[in-house]
Structures are given as structure tokens and as C-alpha cells.
Motif scaffolding. Structure first.
Motif, PDB file in Angstrom:
ATOM      1  N   ALA A  61      -3.843 -16.896  29.903  1.00 44.11           N
ATOM      2  CA  ALA A  61      -3.379 -17.216  28.551  1.00 44.11           C
ATOM      3  C   ALA A  61      -2.623 -16.040  27.944  1.00 44.11           C
ATOM      4  CB  ALA A  61      -4.568 -17.593  27.668  1.00 44.11           C
ATOM      5  N   ASP A  62      -1.600 -16.368  27.131  1.00 49.52           N
ATOM      6  CA  ASP A  62      -0.938 -15.326  26.364  1.00 49.52           C
ATOM      7  C   ASP A  62      -1.679 -15.153  25.043  1.00 49.52           C
ATOM      8  OD1 ASP A  62      -0.310 -17.604  24.981  1.00 49.52           O
ATOM      9  OD2 ASP A  62       1.842 -17.568  25.460  1.00 49.52           O
ATOM     10  N   ARG A  63      -1.111 -14.300  24.171  1.00 45.83           N
ATOM     11  CA  ARG A  63      -1.811 -14.001  22.919  1.00 45.83           C
ATOM     12  C   ARG A  63      -1.945 -15.250  22.042  1.00 45.83           C
ATOM     13  NH1 ARG A  63      -5.227  -9.858  22.039  1.00 45.83           N
ATOM     14  NH2 ARG A  63      -5.484  -9.513  19.806  1.00 45.83           N
ATOM     15  N   ARG A  64      -0.911 -16.065  22.015  1.00 43.12           N
ATOM     16  CA  ARG A  64      -0.941 -17.266  21.180  1.00 43.12           C
ATOM     17  C   ARG A  64      -1.960 -18.265  21.724  1.00 43.12           C
ATOM     18  NH1 ARG A  64       4.297 -21.114  19.720  1.00 43.12           N
ATOM     19  NH2 ARG A  64       3.130 -22.658  18.472  1.00 43.12           N
ATOM     20  N   GLY A  65      -1.936 -18.465  23.048  1.00 41.80           N
ATOM     21  CA  GLY A  65      -2.905 -19.389  23.638  1.00 41.80           C
ATOM     22  C   GLY A  65      -4.335 -18.904  23.463  1.00 41.80           C
ATOM     23  N   ALA A  66      -4.535 -17.581  23.545  1.00 44.26           N
ATOM     24  CA  ALA A  66      -5.876 -17.029  23.359  1.00 44.26           C
ATOM     25  C   ALA A  66      -6.368 -17.246  21.933  1.00 44.26           C
ATOM     26  CB  ALA A  66      -5.881 -15.536  23.702  1.00 44.26           C
ATOM     27  N   GLU A  67      -5.456 -17.156  20.954  1.00 47.76           N
ATOM     28  CA  GLU A  67      -5.831 -17.396  19.572  1.00 47.76           C
ATOM     29  C   GLU A  67      -6.242 -18.853  19.380  1.00 47.76           C
ATOM     30  OE1 GLU A  67      -6.727 -17.127  15.628  1.00 47.76           O
ATOM     31  OE2 GLU A  67      -6.484 -15.529  17.125  1.00 47.76           O
ATOM     32  N   GLU A  68      -5.526 -19.779  20.025  1.00 46.20           N
ATOM     33  CA  GLU A  68      -5.910 -21.193  19.929  1.00 46.20           C
ATOM     34  C   GLU A  68      -7.285 -21.422  20.569  1.00 46.20           C
ATOM     35  OE1 GLU A  68      -2.750 -23.234  21.812  1.00 46.20           O
ATOM     36  OE2 GLU A  68      -1.335 -22.969  20.148  1.00 46.20           O
ATOM     37  N   ALA A  69      -7.540 -20.751  21.689  1.00 45.01           N
ATOM     38  CA  ALA A  69      -8.848 -20.866  22.326  1.00 45.01           C
ATOM     39  C   ALA A  69      -9.935 -20.271  21.430  1.00 45.01           C
ATOM     40  CB  ALA A  69      -8.835 -20.164  23.680  1.00 45.01           C
ATOM     41  N   ARG A  70      -9.601 -19.186  20.765  1.00 47.48           N
ATOM     42  CA  ARG A  70     -10.578 -18.582  19.849  1.00 47.48           C
ATOM     43  C   ARG A  70     -10.963 -19.546  18.741  1.00 47.48           C
ATOM     44  NH1 ARG A  70     -11.406 -16.708  15.140  1.00 47.48           N
ATOM     45  NH2 ARG A  70      -9.341 -17.427  14.463  1.00 47.48           N
ATOM     46  N   GLN A  71      -9.964 -20.219  18.169  1.00 45.98           N
ATOM     47  CA  GLN A  71     -10.236 -21.195  17.113  1.00 45.98           C
ATOM     48  C   GLN A  71     -11.076 -22.346  17.643  1.00 45.98           C
ATOM     49  OE1 GLN A  71      -6.443 -22.322  15.508  1.00 45.98           O
ATOM     50  NE2 GLN A  71      -5.946 -20.244  14.791  1.00 45.98           N
ATOM     51  N   LEU A  72     -10.809 -22.770  18.873  1.00 47.68           N
ATOM     52  CA  LEU A  72     -11.600 -23.838  19.484  1.00 47.68           C
ATOM     53  C   LEU A  72     -13.056 -23.406  19.648  1.00 47.68           C
ATOM     54  CD1 LEU A  72     -11.757 -26.603  20.964  1.00 47.68           C
ATOM     55  CD2 LEU A  72     -11.185 -25.359  23.064  1.00 47.68           C
ATOM     56  N   ILE A  73     -13.230 -22.174  20.097  1.00 40.46           N
ATOM     57  CA  ILE A  73     -14.593 -21.665  20.287  1.00 40.46           C
ATOM     58  C   ILE A  73     -15.310 -21.523  18.958  1.00 40.46           C
ATOM     59  CG2 ILE A  73     -15.912 -19.631  21.027  1.00 40.46           C
ATOM     60  CD1 ILE A  73     -13.761 -19.215  23.194  1.00 40.46           C
ATOM     61  N   ALA A  75     -14.940 -23.174  16.336  1.00 46.11           N
ATOM     62  CA  ALA A  75     -15.268 -24.483  15.774  1.00 46.11           C
ATOM     63  C   ALA A  75     -16.434 -25.143  16.497  1.00 46.11           C
ATOM     64  CB  ALA A  75     -14.043 -25.400  15.824  1.00 46.11           C
ATOM     65  N   THR A  76     -16.902 -24.538  17.583  1.00 43.66           N
ATOM     66  CA  THR A  76     -18.011 -25.105  18.347  1.00 43.66           C
ATOM     67  C   THR A  76     -19.318 -24.916  17.588  1.00 43.66           C
ATOM     68  OG1 THR A  76     -16.865 -24.586  20.419  1.00 43.66           O
ATOM     69  CG2 THR A  76     -19.220 -25.051  20.549  1.00 43.66           C
ATOM     70  N   GLU A  77     -20.142 -25.952  17.589  1.00 44.53           N
ATOM     71  CA  GLU A  77     -21.424 -25.879  16.882  1.00 44.53           C
ATOM     72  C   GLU A  77     -22.316 -24.817  17.529  1.00 44.53           C
ATOM     73  OE1 GLU A  77     -25.205 -28.788  15.696  1.00 44.53           O
ATOM     74  OE2 GLU A  77     -23.504 -29.569  16.853  1.00 44.53           O
ATOM     75  N   GLY A  78     -22.913 -23.984  16.707  1.00 44.75           N
ATOM     76  CA  GLY A  78     -23.785 -22.919  17.193  1.00 44.75           C
ATOM     77  C   GLY A  78     -23.110 -21.570  17.310  1.00 44.75           C
ATOM     78  N   VAL A  79     -21.787 -21.518  17.117  1.00 52.12           N
ATOM     79  CA  VAL A  79     -21.049 -20.251  17.196  1.00 52.12           C
ATOM     80  C   VAL A  79     -20.935 -19.647  15.805  1.00 52.12           C
ATOM     81  CG1 VAL A  79     -18.848 -19.162  17.731  1.00 52.12           C
ATOM     82  CG2 VAL A  79     -19.761 -20.929  19.252  1.00 52.12           C
ATOM     83  N   ARG A  80     -21.391 -18.436  15.646  1.00 52.62           N
ATOM     84  CA  ARG A  80     -21.293 -17.758  14.358  1.00 52.62           C
ATOM     85  C   ARG A  80     -19.933 -17.107  14.189  1.00 52.62           C
ATOM     86  NH1 ARG A  80     -25.495 -13.022  13.117  1.00 52.62           N
ATOM     87  NH2 ARG A  80     -26.898 -14.816  12.886  1.00 52.62           N
ATOM     88  N   GLU A  81     -19.442 -16.476  15.252  1.00 49.92           N
ATOM     89  CA  GLU A  81     -18.169 -15.754  15.153  1.00 49.92           C
ATOM     90  C   GLU A  81     -17.517 -15.689  16.519  1.00 49.92           C
ATOM     91  OE1 GLU A  81     -16.473 -11.328  13.794  1.00 49.92           O
ATOM     92  OE2 GLU A  81     -18.615 -11.655  14.187  1.00 49.92           O
ATOM     93  N   ALA A  82     -16.184 -15.798  16.541  1.00 50.64           N
ATOM     94  CA  ALA A  82     -15.402 -15.605  17.764  1.00 50.64           C
ATOM     95  C   ALA A  82     -14.235 -14.695  17.405  1.00 50.64           C
ATOM     96  CB  ALA A  82     -14.911 -16.942  18.314  1.00 50.64           C
TER      97      ALA A  82
END
Length: 289
Positions: A61-73, A75-82
């Protein structure tokens, strides 16, 4: 009024060797106990920090794709921070292995996302893997709790080894004191025979040796505890003056529990010496009756 002459000599050169041995054993036992307690505290602190921590690696992943993955993570239930790590943070992680220059710019590095889960959240690793796979990301999820489990197992082994060492040192001290008591009894056999003729009971004779070795154990234990205190203070000063990071290494702090261990060391040594002397004298006197 004339000063009463003690039945046992006040000073005995042969007991100086016993004093040295008991003091050295008390020093080693106190230092081993302090180290075991500090190691346990350091490991507990480290495992508490990594519980619920995960690292997601995105190699393609590039920086933009990694940021989208971060937002996906996130938004996952049980995640406090990514949090998506910057290039500088990744270089800082690699510095202990590759130096301050880091890796060459031509070598591609994966994008890293540091994830913190909510307390008591279970199966967060498989959940993130499933979500990233469904979104089409090539990824690797490293759950830090796996490393914490290894640390806990090693901690249990280290604690068992430390307790075994303390038990062996205490047993050695008791055996040495018992041997020295028996030797002292044989060296003063004439005094014991006179006391028997005068009507002294075995308990009274044993009491003479009890008090003798009780005081010897207290003094030797106090010297050993003071030496352990000095060694601990020297280690604390060395760590603080160097400013080095200790990681999982035990760091002595001399808190209330540490000071209690040092205070109890001479008391335990005195009691062990007293009991060993009493049992040895009673058995020796009964064996010749």
C-alpha cells in the motif's frame, strides 16, 4: 560486685568464619529476592503495556491506501485507536538494528499501523485480518499479546529459579550453622559435662547456644542486608547516571517492599540460626545420654 563470668566464651575466633559465611549467604539471598521482585515488576509492567496492542503491516500500500486502511481499522468495533506511523517513526523502530541511517531509500518499507484495542476485547487479530482481507488489502497482523504470553511463561520460570536459589541459600546457611553448633558443642564438652553434673537440663544448655547463635545470625544478617542495600543503590545509581533504557531488565527501586525484605533478612537469619542451634544441641545431647 564482681562481674559474672559467662559460661561460653564471649569471643571465639572459630565463629568469625561462620559469621562471614552467614553474612555472605544473607547478602546473596537478599539480592536474589530483590532481583526476583524487580524482574517480576518489570515484566508485569511490560506485559500490561502491550496487552491490547497490535501492529498491522501493509507491504503493497502507498500512503493514501494505508490511510484508508487505517480508517477501516479504526471503524472496527473494539478498536480504540489506529495510528499510521510516519517514516521517521519507522526509522526510529529500525535504529537499534540498522543504525541511525536506517535502510536505503531504494528499499521499500511496508506501511505500519499501530492499533490499540479496547480493554478485554478478544479475537481482535482475527477480526482485523478478516476485514482487511475483505477490503482487498495485502496485510500482516502482529498481535503483541502473543509476545506477552511468552514473557509471562519466562517470568514464571525466572520466579521459580529465583525462589529455588533463595531456598538453597537458606538451607545452606542452616546446614552451616548446624555444623558449627555441633563443633562448638564438642569443643566445650567439658563445660557441658560440668553443667550436667550441676543438674542443668538439656534445654538450659541448648538455650546458651541458642542465644549465642541468635545474636550471630542477627549480626551476620544485618551485615548481609547492608551489603545488599549498597549493591542495589549502586545499580540504581548506575542506571540513572547512564540514562540507558532498561527494557525488560530488572530495575531496583528500593520501595517499601524492598526495604521490608532487607529489614526481615537479619531477623530470618537470626531465627534460622537459633532454631538450627537448638535442634542440633538437643539431638547431640540426647545421642550421648
Amino acid at each position: 560486685m564482681a562481674k559474672e563470668t559467662p559460661l561460653l566464651p564471649v569471643e571465639d575466633a572459630r565463629e568469625m568464619a561462620l559469621f562471614f559465611v552467614v553474612g555472605a549467604l544473607c547478602f546473596l539471598a537478599a539480592l536474589a529476592t530483590l532481583s526476583a521482585k524487580s524482574t517480576y515488576g518489570a515484566a508485569r509492567s511490560w506485559t500490561a503495556e502491550v496487552e491490547g496492542e497490535l501492529t498491522v503491516s501493509l507491504p503493497d500500500a502507498d500512503r493514501r491506501g494505508a490511510e484508508e486502511a487505517r480508517q477501516l481499522i479504526e471503524a472496527t468495533e473494539g478498536v480504540r485507536e489506529a495510528r499510521l506511523l510516519s517514516k521517521q517513526e519507522i526509522d526510529a523502530l529500525l535504529e537499534p538494528n540498522f543504525g541511525s541511517r536506517g535502510l536505503p531509500e531504494s528499499l521499500p518499507l511496508p506501511q505500519l499501523i499501530a492499533v490499540t484495542a479496547e480493554p478485554d476485547t478478544q479475537f481482535m487479530g482475527p477480526t482485523l485480518e478478516r476485514r482487511l482481507t475483505e477490503a482487498g488489502y495485502a496485510h500482516a497482523v502482529d498481535e503483541h499479546a502473543d509476545w506477552a504470553g511468552d514473557v509471562r511463561r519466562m517470568l514464571a520460570i525466572a520466579r521459580l529459579v529465583a525462589l529455588t536459589a533463595v531456598a538453597l541459600l537458606a538451607s545452606t546457611a542452616v546446614a552451616v550453622i548446624a555444623f558449627a553448633t555441633h563443633a562448638a558443642l564438642l569443643a566445650r564438652r567439658d563445660i557441658v559435662d560440668v553443667l550436667h553434673l550441676a543438674g542443668a537440663r538439656d534445654r538450659y544448655i541448648a538455650g546458651l547456644f541458642e542465644r549465642r547463635f541468635w545474636l550471630l545470625g542477627l549480626r551476620a544478617g544485618a551485615v548481609g542486608a547492608l551489603l545488599a542495600l549498597g549493591a542495589a543503590a549502586a545499580m540504581i545509581f548506575g542506571v540513572h547516571s547512564s540514562g540507558a533504557r532498561s527494557g525488560l531488565l530488572p530495575v531496583l527501586s528500593l520501595d517499601i517492599v524492598d526495604l521490608l525484605i532487607l529489614v526481615l533478612t537479619p531477623v530470618i537469619a537470626g531465627l534460622a540460626a537459633r532454631i538450627a542451634a537448638r535442634v542440633t544441641v538437643i539431638r547431640s545431647l540426647k545421642s550421648v545420654m
